[in-house]
Design a protein around this motif. Sequence first.
Motif, PDB file in Angstrom:
ATOM      1  N   ASP A  57     -83.064 -16.140  99.845  1.00 58.35           N
ATOM      2  CA  ASP A  57     -82.710 -15.046 100.764  1.00 58.35           C
ATOM      3  C   ASP A  57     -81.329 -15.261 101.373  1.00 58.35           C
ATOM      4  O   ASP A  57     -81.071 -14.907 102.535  1.00 58.35           O
ATOM      5  CB  ASP A  57     -83.753 -14.892 101.883  1.00 58.35           C
ATOM      6  CG  ASP A  57     -85.121 -14.509 101.353  1.00 58.35           C
ATOM      7  OD1 ASP A  57     -85.167 -13.754 100.370  1.00 58.35           O
ATOM      8  OD2 ASP A  57     -86.128 -14.984 101.903  1.00 58.35           O
ATOM      9  N   GLY A  58     -80.430 -15.862 100.582  1.00 58.61           N
ATOM     10  CA  GLY A  58     -79.093 -16.139 101.075  1.00 58.61           C
ATOM     11  C   GLY A  58     -78.068 -15.158 100.560  1.00 58.61           C
ATOM     12  O   GLY A  58     -78.393 -14.141  99.935  1.00 58.61           O
ATOM     13  N   ARG A  59     -76.807 -15.481 100.822  1.00 58.33           N
ATOM     14  CA  ARG A  59     -75.702 -14.618 100.410  1.00 58.33           C
ATOM     15  C   ARG A  59     -74.636 -15.461  99.716  1.00 58.33           C
ATOM     16  O   ARG A  59     -74.416 -16.614 100.082  1.00 58.33           O
ATOM     17  CB  ARG A  59     -75.077 -13.917 101.624  1.00 58.33           C
ATOM     18  CG  ARG A  59     -76.009 -12.894 102.283  1.00 58.33           C
ATOM     19  CD  ARG A  59     -75.397 -12.381 103.579  1.00 58.33           C
ATOM     20  NE  ARG A  59     -75.326 -13.440 104.590  1.00 58.33           N
ATOM     21  CZ  ARG A  59     -74.431 -13.485 105.578  1.00 58.33           C
ATOM     22  NH1 ARG A  59     -73.485 -12.564 105.643  1.00 58.33           N
ATOM     23  NH2 ARG A  59     -74.452 -14.455 106.474  1.00 58.33           N
ATOM     24  N   LEU A  60     -73.991 -14.840  98.731  1.00 60.43           N
ATOM     25  CA  LEU A  60     -72.944 -15.525  97.970  1.00 60.43           C
ATOM     26  C   LEU A  60     -71.707 -14.644  97.987  1.00 60.43           C
ATOM     27  O   LEU A  60     -71.770 -13.459  97.657  1.00 60.43           O
ATOM     28  CB  LEU A  60     -73.409 -15.769  96.526  1.00 60.43           C
ATOM     29  CG  LEU A  60     -72.385 -16.402  95.578  1.00 60.43           C
ATOM     30  CD1 LEU A  60     -71.926 -17.768  96.083  1.00 60.43           C
ATOM     31  CD2 LEU A  60     -72.984 -16.526  94.179  1.00 60.43           C
ATOM     32  N   HIS A  61     -70.583 -15.214  98.382  1.00 61.15           N
ATOM     33  CA  HIS A  61     -69.346 -14.443  98.500  1.00 61.15           C
ATOM     34  C   HIS A  61     -68.208 -15.197  97.829  1.00 61.15           C
ATOM     35  O   HIS A  61     -68.155 -16.437  97.874  1.00 61.15           O
ATOM     36  CB  HIS A  61     -69.012 -14.213  99.979  1.00 61.15           C
ATOM     37  CG  HIS A  61     -67.720 -13.486 100.194  1.00 61.15           C
ATOM     38  ND1 HIS A  61     -67.548 -12.165  99.846  1.00 61.15           N
ATOM     39  CD2 HIS A  61     -66.529 -13.894 100.726  1.00 61.15           C
ATOM     40  CE1 HIS A  61     -66.315 -11.795 100.150  1.00 61.15           C
ATOM     41  NE2 HIS A  61     -65.680 -12.825 100.678  1.00 61.15           N
ATOM     42  N   VAL A  62     -67.285 -14.454  97.202  1.00 65.15           N
ATOM     43  CA  VAL A  62     -66.140 -15.076  96.548  1.00 65.15           C
ATOM     44  C   VAL A  62     -64.862 -14.380  96.989  1.00 65.15           C
ATOM     45  O   VAL A  62     -64.818 -13.154  97.125  1.00 65.15           O
ATOM     46  CB  VAL A  62     -66.276 -15.019  95.003  1.00 65.15           C
ATOM     47  CG1 VAL A  62     -66.376 -13.588  94.517  1.00 65.15           C
ATOM     48  CG2 VAL A  62     -65.094 -15.718  94.345  1.00 65.15           C
ATOM     49  N   GLU A  63     -63.847 -15.186  97.254  1.00 68.03           N
ATOM     50  CA  GLU A  63     -62.499 -14.690  97.508  1.00 68.03           C
ATOM     51  C   GLU A  63     -61.568 -15.421  96.551  1.00 68.03           C
ATOM     52  O   GLU A  63     -61.587 -16.657  96.487  1.00 68.03           O
ATOM     53  CB  GLU A  63     -62.063 -14.942  98.952  1.00 68.03           C
ATOM     54  CG  GLU A  63     -62.825 -14.126  99.974  1.00 68.03           C
ATOM     55  CD  GLU A  63     -62.315 -14.379 101.382  1.00 68.03           C
ATOM     56  OE1 GLU A  63     -61.345 -15.162 101.531  1.00 68.03           O
ATOM     57  OE2 GLU A  63     -62.878 -13.814 102.325  1.00 68.03           O
ATOM     58  N   SER A  64     -60.783 -14.645  95.807  1.00 68.63           N
ATOM     59  CA  SER A  64     -59.934 -15.287  94.801  1.00 68.63           C
ATOM     60  C   SER A  64     -58.666 -14.485  94.587  1.00 68.63           C
ATOM     61  O   SER A  64     -58.673 -13.251  94.664  1.00 68.63           O
ATOM     62  CB  SER A  64     -60.690 -15.425  93.479  1.00 68.63           C
ATOM     63  OG  SER A  64     -59.915 -16.129  92.533  1.00 68.63           O
TER      64      SER A  64
END
Length: 553
Positions: free
Chosen positions: A531-538
């Motif tokens: 129940d988590g979140r995954l975020h990417v900045e690139s």
Amino acid sequence: MADSTIDDRPFVTPGVTARLLQGAFATIFLAATVLLLIIEAPLAASAPNLIGAGFVAVATLLILLPGINAPSYQPWMLAIPGLDFAAFAIIRTVSTGDGTNPMVMMLTLPAVWAGLMRSRIALATIGVLSVLVVVPDMVLLARGELGEADADRAVVLIVMLPLVMILSAVAANAMASILADRQQALLIEQTRRAEAAGASERSRFLLDTVLDSLTIGVIITDPDGELILMNKVLRESPELTANGADPWESYRHAPAFDADGVTPLDPDDMTYTRVVRGETVIDRMIWVGPPGGAQRALSVSGGPVHTADSEHIANVILITEVTEFVRALEAKDAFIGTVSHELRTPLTTVAGALEVIIEQQESLPDAVAQWLPVLQRNVSRQTVLVRDLLTAAGTRTGPMRLDVSDADLAEIAADAAAALAHEITAKRLTVHLDLRSARGRLDPVRLAQVCENLLSNAVRYTPEGGTVAVVTRTVGDELELDVQDTGVGISDDDQRRLFDEFFRADSARVSATRGIGLGLSIVKAIVDAHDGRLHVESTLGEGSTFTVRLPRR
């Protein structure tokens, strides 16, 4: 239309006004004539009275002609009020100041009739005829043959009769103009609405044709969920129309099951119910049909439709049958699972044998011993690959099962970094570890995969001499893991598909870095299971930062 012409677009047709006004005039004239016969029979029987009565009779007969039913006024129709006025001009040559004086006011009716023609000629004609009616009064007044009282009445009549007749005609003319303009406006509006209705009907036909040609099911409802449109795929569906059932009612009440094909969906969780509540559903997979029987997989999407002013005008639901696609995926996963299982056993044997050989490598010739690290790396790589394939196959066959226990994300990240120490050293990377305690209820084995996959990607895609940073911390009610690198980066287009299975970014393919595109999809599956979140900045050419946030629990 020029002012001198007869009106060609009357609000009321000539036949109607003729029968109404001339009929009323003739009736009043007849009643007055009968009354005059009773009071002054000789006067009523005089030649001028009889000639005048004949003129009125002819004018009345004219309304019976077929031409009177023309859609617009014709010049000859002016003869009807003209004959009425001429009749009174003749009658009054012998009865001026007598019983005919009150009768002249009935000429208001033919004056109104002439005014309705909306013609300057008609108005001028009424003016001239009105004066002719009072000419006998003018003659008697000029000769001085009238007493004082009769002279006063004659003056009033001479002035008022033409004035009243002309004003009545002008008023009727103005009213006819107003009504005609209103009629024209109504006709224009009616035409516009008819054209709009025709365009709307054509658009509806085009929409129905397009929707009926689609191979997916389409449902459109009003904001309250009442059916507006259902396309042909659903209207003629054998399952929805079995035994003559209404397809709409069948759709609304058909039992459905979750992605596992076994768990019944709660009525409040059905796509239709959620969409009517204003929610948006995207590519939700459900199964219809009894579990263990002939089930069909459907991908369902839907949501409310709003105008530019945010007015909720409709709901749209799209239904796509994906049974064959899902079965193909299941077959592929079964194949991958079988192959992976078959490979895991010999790999385990090889890995064990390799460890024994490494322990005794001092007794081996140098030519053999130098290959042991290479063998070990390749066995480890194949072991990870088999593990990832099994994990990926497992995420599609049902919810990922977690073995949750109390664990520290910092310790898991530290172990992952230690496992990659050899590769880090080989590429001369600088690694910054800021591992603060982040303890919670986690599946440590699954989270080890997350850390290893993210960190191994950072190491792989960072050029020699680059930097990799790993941070763990507790932020409020969440545990956070950041993995940052100064590697090749990821383009905006590739970021949209970054977590799809078997997808590899262009930067990865160009750099010829090994991999099959499963690592990040597995990371996302594990994070979602927590129940988590995954975020990417690139930024392409500058590096990437992956952030995992998990509920602390």
